[in-house]
Design a protein around this motif. Structure first.
Motif, PDB file in Angstrom:
ATOM      1  N   ARG A 187      -2.593  -0.524  -8.498  1.00 36.94           N
ATOM      2  CA  ARG A 187      -1.323  -0.813  -8.299  1.00 36.94           C
ATOM      3  C   ARG A 187      -1.011  -1.733  -6.864  1.00 36.94           C
ATOM      4  NH1 ARG A 187       0.741   4.998  -9.459  1.00 36.94           N
ATOM      5  NH2 ARG A 187       1.959   4.662 -11.255  1.00 36.94           N
ATOM      6  N   PHE A 188      -1.981  -1.451  -6.019  1.00 35.19           N
ATOM      7  CA  PHE A 188      -2.116  -2.278  -5.004  1.00 35.19           C
ATOM      8  C   PHE A 188      -2.404  -3.672  -5.102  1.00 35.19           C
ATOM      9  CE2 PHE A 188      -4.571  -3.852  -1.060  1.00 35.19           C
ATOM     10  CZ  PHE A 188      -3.589  -3.866  -0.098  1.00 35.19           C
ATOM     11  N   MET A 204      -8.724  10.041 -10.328  1.00 37.12           N
ATOM     12  CA  MET A 204      -7.649   9.192 -10.810  1.00 37.12           C
ATOM     13  C   MET A 204      -6.683   8.774 -10.158  1.00 37.12           C
ATOM     14  SD  MET A 204      -4.340   9.978 -12.277  1.00 37.12           S
ATOM     15  CE  MET A 204      -4.215  11.845 -12.162  1.00 37.12           C
ATOM     16  N   ARG A 205      -6.146   9.591  -8.966  1.00 35.80           N
ATOM     17  CA  ARG A 205      -5.211   8.989  -8.177  1.00 35.80           C
ATOM     18  C   ARG A 205      -5.576   7.862  -7.412  1.00 35.80           C
ATOM     19  NH1 ARG A 205      -4.674  14.333  -8.871  1.00 35.80           N
ATOM     20  NH2 ARG A 205      -2.610  15.324  -8.875  1.00 35.80           N
ATOM     21  N   TRP A 206      -6.938   7.667  -6.845  1.00 30.57           N
ATOM     22  CA  TRP A 206      -7.258   6.610  -6.080  1.00 30.57           C
ATOM     23  C   TRP A 206      -7.380   5.419  -7.011  1.00 30.57           C
ATOM     24  CZ3 TRP A 206      -6.736   5.621  -1.602  1.00 30.57           C
ATOM     25  CH2 TRP A 206      -6.626   6.777  -0.638  1.00 30.57           C
ATOM     26  N   ARG A 207      -7.768   5.826  -8.365  1.00 28.74           N
ATOM     27  CA  ARG A 207      -7.736   4.669  -9.079  1.00 28.74           C
ATOM     28  C   ARG A 207      -6.505   4.032  -9.406  1.00 28.74           C
ATOM     29  NH1 ARG A 207      -9.533   7.085 -13.560  1.00 28.74           N
ATOM     30  NH2 ARG A 207      -7.425   7.275 -14.669  1.00 28.74           N
ATOM     31  N   ARG A 244       4.239  10.501  -9.547  1.00 27.15           N
ATOM     32  CA  ARG A 244       3.657  10.902 -10.842  1.00 27.15           C
ATOM     33  C   ARG A 244       2.748  11.995 -10.862  1.00 27.15           C
ATOM     34  NH1 ARG A 244       1.147   7.193 -15.380  1.00 27.15           N
ATOM     35  NH2 ARG A 244       1.465   9.016 -17.199  1.00 27.15           N
ATOM     36  N   PHE A 245       1.834  12.019  -9.877  1.00 21.69           N
ATOM     37  CA  PHE A 245       0.645  12.756  -9.843  1.00 21.69           C
ATOM     38  C   PHE A 245       0.704  13.567  -8.373  1.00 21.69           C
ATOM     39  CE2 PHE A 245      -0.452   9.940 -12.982  1.00 21.69           C
ATOM     40  CZ  PHE A 245      -0.768  10.650 -14.065  1.00 21.69           C
ATOM     41  N   LEU A 256       0.931  -1.249   0.000  1.00 22.59           N
ATOM     42  CA  LEU A 256       0.001   0.131   0.082  1.00 22.59           C
ATOM     43  C   LEU A 256       0.913   1.304  -0.098  1.00 22.59           C
ATOM     44  CD1 LEU A 256      -2.943   1.519   0.135  1.00 22.59           C
ATOM     45  CD2 LEU A 256      -2.377   1.140   2.612  1.00 22.59           C
ATOM     46  N   ARG A 257       1.840   1.344   0.818  1.00 21.11           N
ATOM     47  CA  ARG A 257       2.723   2.424   0.779  1.00 21.11           C
ATOM     48  C   ARG A 257       3.659   2.829  -0.558  1.00 21.11           C
ATOM     49  NH1 ARG A 257       5.083   0.320   6.460  1.00 21.11           N
ATOM     50  NH2 ARG A 257       4.032   1.915   7.857  1.00 21.11           N
ATOM     51  N   SER A 258       3.943   1.615  -1.041  1.00 18.83           N
ATOM     52  CA  SER A 258       4.533   1.746  -2.256  1.00 18.83           C
ATOM     53  C   SER A 258       3.378   2.162  -3.338  1.00 18.83           C
ATOM     54  CB  SER A 258       5.032   0.485  -2.958  1.00 18.83           C
ATOM     55  OG  SER A 258       6.209  -0.066  -2.239  1.00 18.83           O
ATOM     56  N   ALA A 259       2.364   1.586  -3.356  1.00 20.34           N
ATOM     57  CA  ALA A 259       1.436   2.309  -4.457  1.00 20.34           C
ATOM     58  C   ALA A 259       0.931   3.628  -4.425  1.00 20.34           C
ATOM     59  CB  ALA A 259       0.014   1.457  -4.146  1.00 20.34           C
ATOM     60  N   VAL A 260       1.038   4.001  -2.839  1.00 19.21           N
ATOM     61  CA  VAL A 260       0.838   5.618  -2.721  1.00 19.21           C
ATOM     62  C   VAL A 260       1.763   6.278  -3.100  1.00 19.21           C
ATOM     63  CG1 VAL A 260       0.326   7.175  -1.022  1.00 19.21           C
ATOM     64  CG2 VAL A 260      -0.885   5.070  -0.778  1.00 19.21           C
ATOM     65  N   ALA A 261       3.182   5.939  -2.810  1.00 18.64           N
ATOM     66  CA  ALA A 261       4.254   6.701  -3.227  1.00 18.64           C
ATOM     67  C   ALA A 261       4.580   6.814  -4.828  1.00 18.64           C
ATOM     68  CB  ALA A 261       5.577   6.022  -2.554  1.00 18.64           C
ATOM     69  N   ALA A 262       4.116   5.623  -5.329  1.00 18.52           N
ATOM     70  CA  ALA A 262       4.537   6.010  -6.842  1.00 18.52           C
ATOM     71  C   ALA A 262       3.386   6.743  -7.505  1.00 18.52           C
ATOM     72  CB  ALA A 262       4.201   4.510  -7.388  1.00 18.52           C
TER      73      ALA A 262
END
Length: 100
Positions: free
Chosen positions: A83-84, A75-78, A45-46, A35-41
């Motif tokens: 990613r998660f 879009m960010r949540w999507r 980008r955005f 989850l942390r990686s998905a948020v950070a990535a």
């Protein structure tokens, strides 16, 4: 499909609650690193500011502030959710309706 009314305000501050489809699961804390990686990535980008973020086993709460010229929180949540989900081990039993 629900017809949500959303106010898209550039630079707005937003409160979110997201929960797992199966509330008996604890995927969010079992895979907190994913989850942390998905948020950070997504954030790289955005960009957006995380004002608060609370993760429980089956749901999370977040407060974000978007850049002054941007209102696209969905879009960010999507991207985060995608990613998660793609990074999780393929151990979940899917019903026939959820098999893609």
């Amino acid at each position: 499909m629900p017809n949500y009314r959303r106010a898209f305000v550039p630079g707005g501050c937003w409160f979110f609650t997201l929960n797992l489809l199966d509330r008996r699961q604890s995927l969010l804390i079992d895979h907190i690193d994913v989850l942390r990686s998905a948020v950070a990535a997504t954030k790289r980008r955005f960009p957006f500011e995380i004002d608060a973020f609370v993760v429980m086993p089956d749901h999370l709460h977040a407060v974000w502030t978007l850049p002054p010229d941007d209102a696209d929180f969905s879009m960010r949540w999507r991207l985060i959710k995608n990613r998660f989900a793609r990074a999780l081990p393929r151990t979940e039993n899917l019903s026939p309706t959820r098999v893609v």
